[in-house]
Design a protein around this motif. Structure first.
Motif, PDB file in Angstrom:
ATOM      1  N   ILE A   4       0.980  -1.195  -0.027  1.00 25.36           N
ATOM      2  CA  ILE A   4       0.022   0.118  -0.060  1.00 25.36           C
ATOM      3  C   ILE A   4       0.945   1.181  -0.095  1.00 25.36           C
ATOM      4  O   ILE A   4       1.708   1.249   0.873  1.00 25.36           O
ATOM      5  N   LEU A   5       0.545   2.120  -1.087  1.00 21.44           N
ATOM      6  CA  LEU A   5       1.520   3.406  -1.078  1.00 21.44           C
ATOM      7  C   LEU A   5       0.557   4.561  -0.721  1.00 21.44           C
ATOM      8  O   LEU A   5      -0.669   4.650  -1.233  1.00 21.44           O
ATOM      9  N   ASP A   6       1.144   5.707  -0.072  1.00 25.54           N
ATOM     10  CA  ASP A   6       0.570   6.988  -0.034  1.00 25.54           C
ATOM     11  C   ASP A   6       0.977   7.338  -1.481  1.00 25.54           C
ATOM     12  O   ASP A   6       1.825   6.982  -2.156  1.00 25.54           O
ATOM     13  N   ARG A   7       0.467   8.571  -1.759  1.00 30.34           N
ATOM     14  CA  ARG A   7       0.693   8.934  -3.425  1.00 30.34           C
ATOM     15  C   ARG A   7       1.576  10.180  -3.226  1.00 30.34           C
ATOM     16  O   ARG A   7       2.816  10.063  -3.858  1.00 30.34           O
ATOM     17  N   ASP A   8       1.251  11.435  -2.785  1.00 32.74           N
ATOM     18  CA  ASP A   8       2.057  12.461  -3.043  1.00 32.74           C
ATOM     19  C   ASP A   8       3.012  12.440  -1.937  1.00 32.74           C
ATOM     20  O   ASP A   8       3.119  12.226  -0.823  1.00 32.74           O
ATOM     21  N   GLY A   9       4.270  12.638  -2.487  1.00 32.40           N
ATOM     22  CA  GLY A   9       5.557  12.408  -1.609  1.00 32.40           C
ATOM     23  C   GLY A   9       6.130  11.137  -1.754  1.00 32.40           C
ATOM     24  O   GLY A   9       7.224  11.130  -1.351  1.00 32.40           O
ATOM     25  N   VAL A  10       5.402  10.169  -2.351  1.00 30.70           N
ATOM     26  CA  VAL A  10       6.009   8.749  -2.179  1.00 30.70           C
ATOM     27  C   VAL A  10       6.262   8.270  -3.839  1.00 30.70           C
ATOM     28  O   VAL A  10       7.244   7.880  -4.223  1.00 30.70           O
ATOM     29  N   ILE A  11       5.098   8.722  -4.535  1.00 34.73           N
ATOM     30  CA  ILE A  11       5.081   8.139  -6.087  1.00 34.73           C
ATOM     31  C   ILE A  11       5.405   9.378  -6.685  1.00 34.73           C
ATOM     32  O   ILE A  11       6.130   9.455  -7.570  1.00 34.73           O
ATOM     33  N   ASN A  12       4.827  10.533  -6.410  1.00 32.31           N
ATOM     34  CA  ASN A  12       4.792  11.902  -7.306  1.00 32.31           C
ATOM     35  C   ASN A  12       5.445  12.895  -6.231  1.00 32.31           C
ATOM     36  O   ASN A  12       5.595  13.034  -5.139  1.00 32.31           O
ATOM     37  N   LEU A  13       6.107  13.845  -6.987  1.00 30.49           N
ATOM     38  CA  LEU A  13       6.889  15.098  -6.332  1.00 30.49           C
ATOM     39  C   LEU A  13       5.643  15.882  -5.471  1.00 30.49           C
ATOM     40  O   LEU A  13       4.724  16.010  -5.933  1.00 30.49           O
ATOM     41  N   TYR A  14       5.946  16.280  -4.304  1.00 31.45           N
ATOM     42  CA  TYR A  14       5.203  17.011  -3.375  1.00 31.45           C
ATOM     43  C   TYR A  14       6.217  17.915  -2.510  1.00 31.45           C
ATOM     44  O   TYR A  14       6.917  17.565  -1.899  1.00 31.45           O
ATOM     45  N   SER A 127       4.458  10.708   5.962  1.00 30.10           N
ATOM     46  CA  SER A 127       4.135  11.522   6.781  1.00 30.10           C
ATOM     47  C   SER A 127       3.853  10.714   8.166  1.00 30.10           C
ATOM     48  O   SER A 127       3.331   9.280   7.752  1.00 30.10           O
ATOM     49  N   ARG A 128       3.684  11.117   9.112  1.00 32.28           N
ATOM     50  CA  ARG A 128       3.462  10.446  10.414  1.00 32.28           C
ATOM     51  C   ARG A 128       1.971   9.542  10.284  1.00 32.28           C
ATOM     52  O   ARG A 128       1.746   8.935  10.727  1.00 32.28           O
ATOM     53  N   LYS A 129       0.908  10.401   9.616  1.00 31.67           N
ATOM     54  CA  LYS A 129      -0.383   9.977   9.418  1.00 31.67           C
ATOM     55  C   LYS A 129      -0.370   8.702   8.663  1.00 31.67           C
ATOM     56  O   LYS A 129      -1.084   7.871   9.102  1.00 31.67           O
ATOM     57  N   ASP A 130       0.559   8.642   7.713  1.00 31.75           N
ATOM     58  CA  ASP A 130       0.505   7.284   6.888  1.00 31.75           C
ATOM     59  C   ASP A 130       0.952   6.145   8.007  1.00 31.75           C
ATOM     60  O   ASP A 130       0.418   4.992   7.867  1.00 31.75           O
ATOM     61  N   LEU A 131       1.947   6.648   8.890  1.00 33.69           N
ATOM     62  CA  LEU A 131       2.462   5.656   9.608  1.00 33.69           C
ATOM     63  C   LEU A 131       1.649   5.140  10.838  1.00 33.69           C
ATOM     64  O   LEU A 131       1.381   3.996  10.822  1.00 33.69           O
ATOM     65  N   GLU A 132       0.894   6.148  11.176  1.00 34.24           N
ATOM     66  CA  GLU A 132      -0.138   5.854  12.255  1.00 34.24           C
ATOM     67  C   GLU A 132      -1.183   4.830  11.692  1.00 34.24           C
ATOM     68  O   GLU A 132      -1.759   4.137  12.393  1.00 34.24           O
ATOM     69  N   ALA A 133      -1.770   5.276  10.581  1.00 31.75           N
ATOM     70  CA  ALA A 133      -2.665   4.568   9.894  1.00 31.75           C
ATOM     71  C   ALA A 133      -2.300   3.018   9.638  1.00 31.75           C
ATOM     72  O   ALA A 133      -3.172   2.377  10.031  1.00 31.75           O
ATOM     73  N   ALA A 134      -1.037   2.806   9.152  1.00 32.98           N
ATOM     74  CA  ALA A 134      -0.678   1.581   9.014  1.00 32.98           C
ATOM     75  C   ALA A 134      -0.646   0.827  10.440  1.00 32.98           C
ATOM     76  O   ALA A 134      -1.067  -0.422  10.239  1.00 32.98           O
ATOM     77  N   LEU A 135       0.045   1.561  11.198  1.00 37.02           N
ATOM     78  CA  LEU A 135      -0.030   0.720  12.612  1.00 37.02           C
ATOM     79  C   LEU A 135      -1.435   0.338  13.349  1.00 37.02           C
ATOM     80  O   LEU A 135      -1.610  -0.743  13.604  1.00 37.02           O
TER      81      LEU A 135
END
Length: 182
Positions: A4-14, A127-135
């Motif tokens: 599972i990938l976040d989009r902005d900042g992981v796949i594309n410039l942000y 982002s922390r939001k991504d990591l917190e959601a994953a956990l």
């Protein structure tokens, strides 16, 4: 394996600005090739992305779909594919269940793939939001230093999260995940 990938900042410039058009959506160096390698290796790829620009009126779902169509088209030469995209269109003030760090997007992904849990999945974010959601959803969290990742990494030193692995970018994550080197 589900990645599972976040989009902005992981796949594309942000850079913190809203990406409001397909023309403004530009892939990070090596990200398309990395997704291609994951796809060719048999991984299923999902995206979980907060898109509050819709709720703020900066762009609409048709424009968002055009950005995702561009992504899919750019992935084709690398054998890459995106199997499912879950997005949160809500303004943060709406306090919806899908906006990360809540787990609604990850629940949509789990249901789409008919999985009992996401315990065997990995989520890559900046982002922390991504990591917190994953956990919270039971995924293995990985941070990339692209996008907001370097700032997030610094904040993790002050307020750590368990089991977070850190990589320079999506290509470095892919190298490690697939057990290869660039």
């Amino acid at each position: 394996m589900l990645v599972i990938l976040d989009r902005d900042g992981v796949i594309n410039l942000y850079d913190g600005s809203y990406i409001c058009s397909p023309e403004a959506w530009l892939p990070l160096p090596g990200s398309l090739e990395a997704i291609g390698r994951l796809s060719v290796a048999g991984c299923r790829i999902a995206i979980a992305t907060n898109q509050s620009g819709i709720g703020r009126g900066y762009y609409d779902t048709t424009t968002l779909e055009a950005m995702h169509d561009k992504l899919r088209s750019l992935l084709e030469p690398f054998g890459g594919r995106i199997d499912f995209i879950a997005h949160c269109p809500h303004h943060p003030d709406e306090h919806c269940h899908c906006r990360k760090p809540r787990t609604g997007l990850l629940s949509q992904i789990r249901q789409h793939f008919e999985l009992a849990s996401l315990a065997d999945s990995v989520m890559v974010g900046d982002s922390r939001k991504d990591l917190e959601a994953a956990l919270a959803a039971g995924c293995r969290p990985c941070l990339v230093r692209t996008g907001n990742g370097r700032e997030t990494e610094e904040h993790l030193k002050e307020r750590p999260l368990p089991a977070v692995r850190v990589f320079d970018d999506l290509a470095a994550f892919t190298d490690d995940f697939l057990g290869t080197r660039r």
